[in-house]
Design an enzyme around this catalytic site. Structure first.
Site, PDB file in Angstrom:
ATOM      1  N   LYS A  14       0.825  -1.222   0.000  1.00 26.34           N
ATOM      2  CA  LYS A  14       0.000   0.000   0.000  1.00 26.34           C
ATOM      3  C   LYS A  14       0.853   1.263   0.000  1.00 26.34           C
ATOM      4  O   LYS A  14       0.718   2.124  -0.864  1.00 26.34           O
ATOM      5  CB  LYS A  14      -0.907   0.074   1.248  1.00 26.34           C
ATOM      6  N   ARG A  89     -10.246   1.184   7.690  1.00 24.66           N
ATOM      7  CA  ARG A  89      -9.949  -0.219   8.009  1.00 24.66           C
ATOM      8  C   ARG A  89     -11.099  -0.890   8.741  1.00 24.66           C
ATOM      9  O   ARG A  89     -11.042  -2.097   9.000  1.00 24.66           O
ATOM     10  CB  ARG A  89      -8.711  -0.279   8.930  1.00 24.66           C
ATOM     11  N   ARG A 128      11.439  -6.204   5.875  1.00 26.50           N
ATOM     12  CA  ARG A 128      11.445  -4.782   6.249  1.00 26.50           C
ATOM     13  C   ARG A 128      11.940  -4.615   7.681  1.00 26.50           C
ATOM     14  O   ARG A 128      12.655  -3.660   7.985  1.00 26.50           O
ATOM     15  CB  ARG A 128      10.040  -4.205   6.106  1.00 26.50           C
ATOM     16  N   ARG A 134      10.976  -1.757  12.461  1.00 28.67           N
ATOM     17  CA  ARG A 134       9.651  -1.297  12.902  1.00 28.67           C
ATOM     18  C   ARG A 134       9.125  -2.218  13.993  1.00 28.67           C
ATOM     19  O   ARG A 134       9.161  -3.440  13.832  1.00 28.67           O
ATOM     20  CB  ARG A 134       8.705  -1.277  11.696  1.00 28.67           C
ATOM     21  N   ARG A 145      -1.904  -8.809  12.884  1.00 26.63           N
ATOM     22  CA  ARG A 145      -2.374  -7.760  11.961  1.00 26.63           C
ATOM     23  C   ARG A 145      -3.107  -8.392  10.772  1.00 26.63           C
ATOM     24  O   ARG A 145      -4.113  -7.856  10.297  1.00 26.63           O
ATOM     25  CB  ARG A 145      -1.185  -6.913  11.486  1.00 26.63           C
TER      26      ARG A 145
HETATM   27  P1  B4P Z   1       3.429  -1.912   2.619  1.00 29.90           P
HETATM   28  O1  B4P Z   1       2.290  -2.836   2.435  1.00 29.90           O
HETATM   29  O2  B4P Z   1       3.503  -0.744   1.680  1.00 29.90           O
HETATM   30  O3  B4P Z   1       3.414  -1.553   4.145  1.00 29.90           O
HETATM   31  P2  B4P Z   1       2.655  -0.422   4.909  1.00 29.90           P
HETATM   32  O4  B4P Z   1       2.095   0.620   3.987  1.00 29.90           O
HETATM   33  O5  B4P Z   1       3.616   0.024   5.945  1.00 29.90           O
HETATM   34  O6  B4P Z   1       1.364  -1.121   5.482  1.00 29.90           O
HETATM   35  P3  B4P Z   1       1.074  -1.724   6.896  1.00 29.90           P
HETATM   36  O7  B4P Z   1      -0.336  -2.259   6.853  1.00 29.90           O
HETATM   37  O8  B4P Z   1       2.161  -2.675   7.258  1.00 29.90           O
HETATM   38  O9  B4P Z   1       1.166  -0.527   7.915  1.00 29.90           O
HETATM   39  P4  B4P Z   1       0.354   0.837   8.156  1.00 29.90           P
HETATM   40  O10 B4P Z   1       1.378   1.888   8.209  1.00 29.90           O
HETATM   41  O11 B4P Z   1      -0.780   1.049   7.198  1.00 29.90           O
HETATM   42  O12 B4P Z   1       4.845  -2.606   2.360  1.00 29.90           O
HETATM   43  C1  B4P Z   1       5.444  -3.503   3.240  1.00 29.90           C
HETATM   44  C2  B4P Z   1       6.817  -3.979   2.729  1.00 29.90           C
HETATM   45  O13 B4P Z   1       6.695  -4.724   1.527  1.00 29.90           O
HETATM   46  C3  B4P Z   1       7.815  -2.871   2.439  1.00 29.90           C
HETATM   47  O14 B4P Z   1       9.043  -3.215   3.017  1.00 29.90           O
HETATM   48  C4  B4P Z   1       7.942  -2.844   0.921  1.00 29.90           C
HETATM   49  O15 B4P Z   1       9.207  -2.459   0.460  1.00 29.90           O
HETATM   50  C5  B4P Z   1       7.647  -4.278   0.553  1.00 29.90           C
HETATM   51  N1  B4P Z   1       7.025  -4.391  -0.759  1.00 29.90           N
HETATM   52  C6  B4P Z   1       6.003  -3.644  -1.234  1.00 29.90           C
HETATM   53  N2  B4P Z   1       5.664  -4.033  -2.481  1.00 29.90           N
HETATM   54  C7  B4P Z   1       6.511  -5.086  -2.793  1.00 29.90           C
HETATM   55  C8  B4P Z   1       6.661  -5.943  -3.945  1.00 29.90           C
HETATM   56  N3  B4P Z   1       5.868  -5.818  -5.034  1.00 29.90           N
HETATM   57  N4  B4P Z   1       7.587  -6.898  -3.886  1.00 29.90           N
HETATM   58  C9  B4P Z   1       8.381  -7.053  -2.805  1.00 29.90           C
HETATM   59  N5  B4P Z   1       8.311  -6.281  -1.693  1.00 29.90           N
HETATM   60  C10 B4P Z   1       7.373  -5.301  -1.696  1.00 29.90           C
HETATM   61  O16 B4P Z   1      -0.302   0.608   9.606  1.00 29.90           O
HETATM   62  C11 B4P Z   1       0.507   0.357  10.750  1.00 29.90           C
HETATM   63  C12 B4P Z   1      -0.346   0.377  12.022  1.00 29.90           C
HETATM   64  O17 B4P Z   1      -0.930   1.687  12.224  1.00 29.90           O
HETATM   65  C13 B4P Z   1      -1.553  -0.559  12.067  1.00 29.90           C
HETATM   66  O18 B4P Z   1      -1.204  -1.886  12.440  1.00 29.90           O
HETATM   67  C14 B4P Z   1      -2.423   0.151  13.137  1.00 29.90           C
HETATM   68  O19 B4P Z   1      -1.951  -0.110  14.436  1.00 29.90           O
HETATM   69  C15 B4P Z   1      -2.221   1.621  12.824  1.00 29.90           C
HETATM   70  N6  B4P Z   1      -3.221   2.135  11.873  1.00 29.90           N
HETATM   71  C16 B4P Z   1      -2.941   2.620  10.630  1.00 29.90           C
HETATM   72  N7  B4P Z   1      -4.093   2.988  10.021  1.00 29.90           N
HETATM   73  C17 B4P Z   1      -5.100   2.727  10.887  1.00 29.90           C
HETATM   74  C18 B4P Z   1      -6.519   2.866  10.829  1.00 29.90           C
HETATM   75  N8  B4P Z   1      -7.126   3.343   9.738  1.00 29.90           N
HETATM   76  N9  B4P Z   1      -7.259   2.494  11.905  1.00 29.90           N
HETATM   77  C19 B4P Z   1      -6.668   2.027  13.003  1.00 29.90           C
HETATM   78  N10 B4P Z   1      -5.338   1.858  13.133  1.00 29.90           N
HETATM   79  C20 B4P Z   1      -4.546   2.199  12.086  1.00 29.90           C
END
Ligand code: B4P
Length: 190
Positions: A14, A89, A128, A134, A145
């Site tokens: 994402k 979410r 990551r 993290r 998660r």
């Molecule tokens: P991403 O999937 O991009 O990770 P993210 O955006 O950090 O999403 P995530 O769900 O983990 O965390 P978020 O910040 O939204 O990529 C992950 C990894 O994969 C990276 O290292 C990337 O390089 C790699 N990658 C990507 N594409 C690839 C590909 N094609 N091939 C290989 N590798 C690839 O949320 C974190 C926390 O915040 C939640 O758990 C919650 O506690 C809180 N939170 C956030 N939003 C919330 C909400 N709306 N409501 C309640 N809590 C919330």
């Protein structure tokens, strides 16, 4: 005017894709996870509250998250369009976003669903963890998660599918390839 969402399980890409799409379309990326992490880093009251949940992989309570998003969407830079990454979410967050947009008299465009299998998601996030350290990227927390995503966020996708604005994009493969797929999907639905 582009007002979009990107939704997918943790590790589906994402945040990675949101940045690229926004650069391409000239719109603002708003990641709730990034806003929480910036607040945790800055030691703000919001950050102190959010950290209690994030470290365990739990969702930050809807009341806190919704207020934060409402404030963010009231800022001037969203006037040119925006992409929300990681929000909504929960169904309560869907209702809140509907209310924010209805009050502003605007409509939501495309909702992109990024997919990938659990094995790949865990592999990416553990990778990551080695680079960024993290606190929520341990295997136990990642599994939790993923469970929360199935329990609470899949129903969010069903709500947007009913409205006919959901497009599903395969998140597996090379990052550039996934970006092309997402951009194609957006163009087809715009
Ligand atoms: P991403 O999937 O991009 O990770 P993210 O955006 O950090 O999403 P995530 O769900 O983990 O965390 P978020 O910040 O939204 O990529 C992950 C990894 O994969 C990276 O290292 C990337 O390089 C790699 N990658 C990507 N594409 C690839 C590909 N094609 N091939 C290989 N590798 C690839 O949320 C974190 C926390 O915040 C939640 O758990 C919650 O506690 C809180 N939170 C956030 N939003 C919330 C909400 N709306 N409501 C309640 N809590 C919330």
């Amino acid at each position: 005017m582009t007002r979009m969402l990107i939704i997918g399980p943790p590790g589906s890409g994402k945040g990675t894709q949101a940045e690229r799409i926004c650069a391409e379309l000239g719109i603002v990326a708003i990641s709730t996870g990034d806003i929480f992490r910036a607040n945790v880093k800055g030691g703000t009251p919001l950050g102190v509250e959010a950290k209690k949940y994030m470290d365990n992989g739990d969702f930050v309570p809807d009341s806190v998250t919704n207020r934060m998003v409402r404030d963010r969407l009231a800022q001037d830079d969203v006037a040119q369009g925006f992409l929300l990454d990681g929000y909504p979410r929960t169904t309560a967050q869907v209702d809140e976003l509907d209310d924010i947009l209805a009050t502003a008299g605007v409509e939501l465009g495309t909702v992109v669903q990024l997919t990938a299998d659990d094995e790949e998601l865990v592999k990416r996030l553990l990778g990551r963890a080695q680079e960024t350290g993290r606190s929520d990227d341990t295997e136990k927390v990642i599994r939790h998660r993923l469970d929360l995503y199935r329990e609470q966020t899949e129903i969010v996708l069903a709500r947007y599918a009913e409205r006919g604005i959901l497009v599903k994009v395969d998140g597996l493969g090379d990052i550039d390839e996934v970006t092309s797929r997402v951009m194609d999907a957006i163009k087809k639905t715009a």
